[in-house]
Design a protein around this motif. Structure first.
Motif, short mmCIF file in Angstrom:
data_model
loop_
_atom_site.label_atom_id
_atom_site.label_comp_id
_atom_site.label_asym_id
_atom_site.label_seq_id
_atom_site.Cartn_x
_atom_site.Cartn_y
_atom_site.Cartn_z
N GLN A 274 0.84 -1.20 0.00
CA GLN A 274 0.00 0.00 0.00
C GLN A 274 0.87 1.25 0.00
O GLN A 274 0.60 2.21 -0.73
N TYR A 275 1.93 1.23 0.79
CA TYR A 275 2.83 2.39 0.83
C TYR A 275 3.52 2.60 -0.51
O TYR A 275 3.64 3.73 -1.00
N SER A 276 3.94 1.51 -1.13
CA SER A 276 4.57 1.60 -2.44
C SER A 276 3.61 2.15 -3.49
O SER A 276 3.98 2.99 -4.32
N THR A 277 2.35 1.73 -3.42
CA THR A 277 1.34 2.22 -4.36
C THR A 277 1.06 3.69 -4.11
O THR A 277 0.94 4.49 -5.06
N ALA A 278 0.95 4.07 -2.86
CA ALA A 278 0.61 5.45 -2.52
C ALA A 278 1.72 6.43 -2.92
O ALA A 278 1.45 7.53 -3.39
N THR A 279 2.97 6.03 -2.73
CA THR A 279 4.07 6.92 -3.06
C THR A 279 4.36 6.92 -4.56
O THR A 279 4.96 7.86 -5.08
N GLN A 280 3.96 5.91 -5.27
CA GLN A 280 4.08 5.73 -6.72
C GLN A 280 5.54 5.62 -7.17
O GLN A 280 6.40 6.41 -6.77
N THR A 281 5.78 4.62 -8.00
CA THR A 281 7.10 4.45 -8.59
C THR A 281 7.31 5.53 -9.65
O THR A 281 6.50 5.68 -10.57
N PRO A 282 8.36 6.31 -9.55
CA PRO A 282 8.57 7.38 -10.53
C PRO A 282 9.00 6.81 -11.89
O PRO A 282 9.51 5.69 -11.98
N ALA A 283 8.80 7.62 -12.92
CA ALA A 283 9.35 7.25 -14.22
C ALA A 283 10.87 7.29 -14.15
O ALA A 283 11.44 8.05 -13.36
N PRO A 284 11.57 6.50 -14.95
CA PRO A 284 13.04 6.51 -14.91
C PRO A 284 13.61 7.89 -15.25
O PRO A 284 13.01 8.66 -16.02
N HIS A 285 14.75 8.17 -14.70
CA HIS A 285 15.46 9.45 -14.90
C HIS A 285 15.61 9.76 -16.39
O HIS A 285 15.29 10.86 -16.85
N GLU A 286 16.09 8.77 -17.15
CA GLU A 286 16.33 8.98 -18.57
C GLU A 286 15.03 9.25 -19.33
O GLU A 286 15.02 10.03 -20.30
N SER A 287 13.94 8.61 -18.92
CA SER A 287 12.68 8.81 -19.61
C SER A 287 12.15 10.23 -19.43
O SER A 287 11.62 10.82 -20.37
N VAL A 288 12.28 10.76 -18.22
CA VAL A 288 11.80 12.12 -17.98
C VAL A 288 12.65 13.13 -18.77
O VAL A 288 12.12 14.07 -19.37
N LEU A 289 13.96 12.91 -18.80
CA LEU A 289 14.82 13.80 -19.58
C LEU A 289 14.49 13.71 -21.07
O LEU A 289 14.57 14.71 -21.80
N ARG A 290 14.10 12.53 -21.52
CA ARG A 290 13.73 12.34 -22.92
C ARG A 290 12.58 13.27 -23.31
O ARG A 290 12.51 13.76 -24.43
N VAL A 291 11.67 13.51 -22.37
CA VAL A 291 10.53 14.39 -22.61
C VAL A 291 10.91 15.85 -22.38
O VAL A 291 10.67 16.72 -23.22
N SER A 292 11.52 16.12 -21.24
CA SER A 292 11.71 17.52 -20.83
C SER A 292 12.73 18.26 -21.69
O SER A 292 12.78 19.50 -21.67
N ARG A 293 13.54 17.54 -22.46
CA ARG A 293 14.48 18.26 -23.33
C ARG A 293 13.80 18.93 -24.52
O ARG A 293 14.43 19.71 -25.23
N HIS A 294 12.52 18.63 -24.71
CA HIS A 294 11.75 19.28 -25.77
C HIS A 294 11.09 20.54 -25.20
O HIS A 294 10.39 20.47 -24.18
N ALA A 295 11.26 21.66 -25.87
CA ALA A 295 10.71 22.93 -25.37
C ALA A 295 9.19 22.92 -25.36
O ALA A 295 8.56 23.65 -24.58
N HIS A 296 8.58 22.12 -26.20
CA HIS A 296 7.12 22.09 -26.28
C HIS A 296 6.52 20.93 -25.48
O HIS A 296 5.44 20.45 -25.78
N ALA A 297 7.25 20.49 -24.47
CA ALA A 297 6.73 19.51 -23.52
C ALA A 297 6.41 20.22 -22.21
O ALA A 297 7.18 21.08 -21.75
N HIS A 298 5.28 19.87 -21.60
CA HIS A 298 4.83 20.57 -20.40
C HIS A 298 4.33 19.56 -19.35
O HIS A 298 3.71 18.54 -19.70
N PHE A 299 4.62 19.85 -18.09
CA PHE A 299 4.16 19.03 -16.97
C PHE A 299 3.20 19.86 -16.13
O PHE A 299 3.61 20.85 -15.52
#
Length: 506
Positions: free
Chosen positions: A295-320
């Motif tokens: 339950q604790y693992s589900t509640a805290t949520q597994t983050p996306a991998p470091h490389e995957s987030v950088l893959r998105v955020s390096r694009h100027a037209h990507a928004h969180f």
């Protein structure tokens, strides 16, 4: 077992850069040393296979290998996908690299020459291995194809198991696809991956959207069609982020992550505490402790991998965008209009759901109406305030041997012959039947449990085998008999120590 980076230097030199032929020769030798395949010992069952495995991906193959190593030879493996496309790796998995560290031994089942590291180093050498960061996703699939080939695993591709029904103390499986009709088996293993006891999680707000305006991350998606379009992605887990990266790299004009949470998950809790002790000890914990961990693992949520987030955020037209819970989605003039709980709105051209999978045995059509007979965690455990998790409650409550249990005693007793070797086992037994790190540990428990059950079910046949066995260990020429003659001096004289004590010697 030591990790591959701890291999003796002489072993490393035998595989580094020598090519797959040299590695395969070494692996063959190692298997011969271990007596592989194991000696068959299960009495034949006319008209039935001993074990059928549904799924020819990583879990299905290591399950087959473990059973074969243990001498269970009447096995069949079915997979509905074409050969070489089993599992998610070259279908709906869209990450660039695996999350798991490259040193993990995965499905190697304790054999160094069967690891990804050995396979990689045989082709690219130690220097290539040192330069490798994380394992490229498609390369992992190449390794699994090699794993199947070198072990000669007889996966029957293009075959779907549509229905499972009891037939006496056996199970009848209805098949379609490349093979039709039915097969009968004594034991059935669901090695069916992430959606093994469930289905893709489809939020209700897309119910009235036309199909061409949205997709789930597990769908086959034409990313080229998203070129120049606005894309909104619901979620920020690994699948959501990886699909966002694909859309951006295929020319989407913008990608907006719609994230229900107020902050980005950043810590992979279970990876941080992963150990051999956790793998072995988790199934032995009380319900309270197992629930608390998951339950604790589900509640805290597994983050996306470091490389995957950088893959998105390096694009100027990507928004969180955080704090964005979608409450409504409707089609307006060819676009998708989204409304959120904070009363803001967004218009986009395509909606991509990175919402993962939901556990729901009732969604598995293979069980038919009997799916409702499966015992769930919500049937056996009521969590304390603050630890509620309806999603976790829908997981099947399994036996220690991966078997399903019936919700009502005496109803659907045949479920004890069905093994849940997929993500659905996580709440009961831990992460030993889906993720790479401990899959061999899970396969070892599974194979041992199936072997024990097959043996006890056939105990009368094994007893008769004991009675009938008459191959002599000795044939009679190994010794020479002699007679014992009266007056033998060795019988009329006392041992020296006794004579000495008789004469007063201490």
């Amino acid at each position: 077992m030591p990790e591959m980076h701890e291999m003796p230097e002489d072993h490393q030199s035998r595989i580094d850069g020598r090519g797959l032929a040299a590695l395969e020769s070494h692996l063959k030798e190692e298997l011969e040393f271990l007596g592989y395949p194991g000696k068959p010992w299960v009495p034949p069952t006319p008209g039935a296979t001993d074990v059928v495995i549904i799924g020819g991906g990583m879990c299905g193959m290591v399950a087959w290998f473990a059973l074969t190593m243990g001498g269970v030879s009447s096995l069949r493996v079915f997979d509905r996908s074409p050969a070489g496309k089993e599992g998610p790796w070259v279908t709906y998995a869209r990450m660039e690299t695996l999350r798991s560290p490259k040193q993990l031994t995965g499905p190697a089942y304790g054999l160094g020459p069967l690891t990804f590291q050995a396979w990689y180093r045989a082709q690219f050498g130690a220097s290539g291995w040192d330069r490798l960061g994380k394992i490229p996703r498609r390369m992992w699939m190449d390794y699994l194809r090699w794993y199947r080939r070198v072990l000669r695993i007889p996966v029957e591709n293009g075959v779907s198991v549509d229905r499972v029904e009891p037939e006496g103390d056996r199970l009848r499986l209805s098949l379609s696809g490349a093979r039709t009709g039915a097969v009968v088996t004594r034991k059935l293993v669901f090695a069916t991956g992430r959606d093994g006891v469930g289905k893709p999680n489809i939020p209700g707000f897309v119910t009235h959207l036309p199909d061409h305006l949205w997709a789930h991350s597990s769908d086959e998606i034409d990313f080229d069609a998203l070129r120049g379009k606005r894309v909104a992605v619901v979620g920020v887990g690994a699948s959501a982020v990886d699909n966002a990266g694909e859309a951006l790299e295929h020319g989407a004009s913008e990608v907006r992550h719609l994230i229900r949470r107020q902050e980005m998950p950043t810590i992979n809790k279970l990876m941080g505490i992963g150990s051999h002790g956790f793998t072995c000890g988790f199934p032995e914990l009380s319900r309270e402790w197992r629930w608390r961990f998951m339950q604790y693992s589900t509640a805290t949520q597994t983050p996306a991998p470091h490389e995957s987030v950088l893959r998105v955020s390096r694009h100027a037209h990507a928004h969180f965008h955080f704090g964005k819970t979608v409450v409504a989605a409707e089609a307006r003039e060819g676009a998708v209009h989204l409304a959120f709980t904070d009363r803001t709105e967004l218009e986009t051209d395509f909606l991509l759901l990175g919402t993962g999978f939901t556990i729901d045995p009732m969604a598995r059509t293979e069980f038919g109406d009997s799916a409702g007979d499966i015992l769930l965690w919500e049937d056996v455990y009521k969590p304390p305030p603050g630890e509620e998790c309806p999603e976790l409650g829908r997981f099947p409550y399994l036996g220690a041997d991966f078997t399903f249990r019936g919700r009502t005693p005496g109803v659907a007793p045949w479920l004890k012959n069905v093994y849940c070797f997929n993500h659905g086992a996580t709440a009961s037994l831990g992460k030993v039947s889906g993720d790479i790190p401990a899959v061999s540990d899970g396969a070892r428990v599974l194979a041992r449990s199936i072997a024990a059950t097959l043996y006890t079910e056939d105990i009368r046949a094994h007893w008769q085998g004991l009675l009938a066995y008459d191959a002599p260990e000795l044939v009679g020429d190994e010794w020479t008999p002699s007679d014992l003659e009266a007056g033998d001096a060795s019988l009329t004289h006392e041992p020296p120590a006794r004579r000495a004590r008789g004469h007063g010697v201490p």
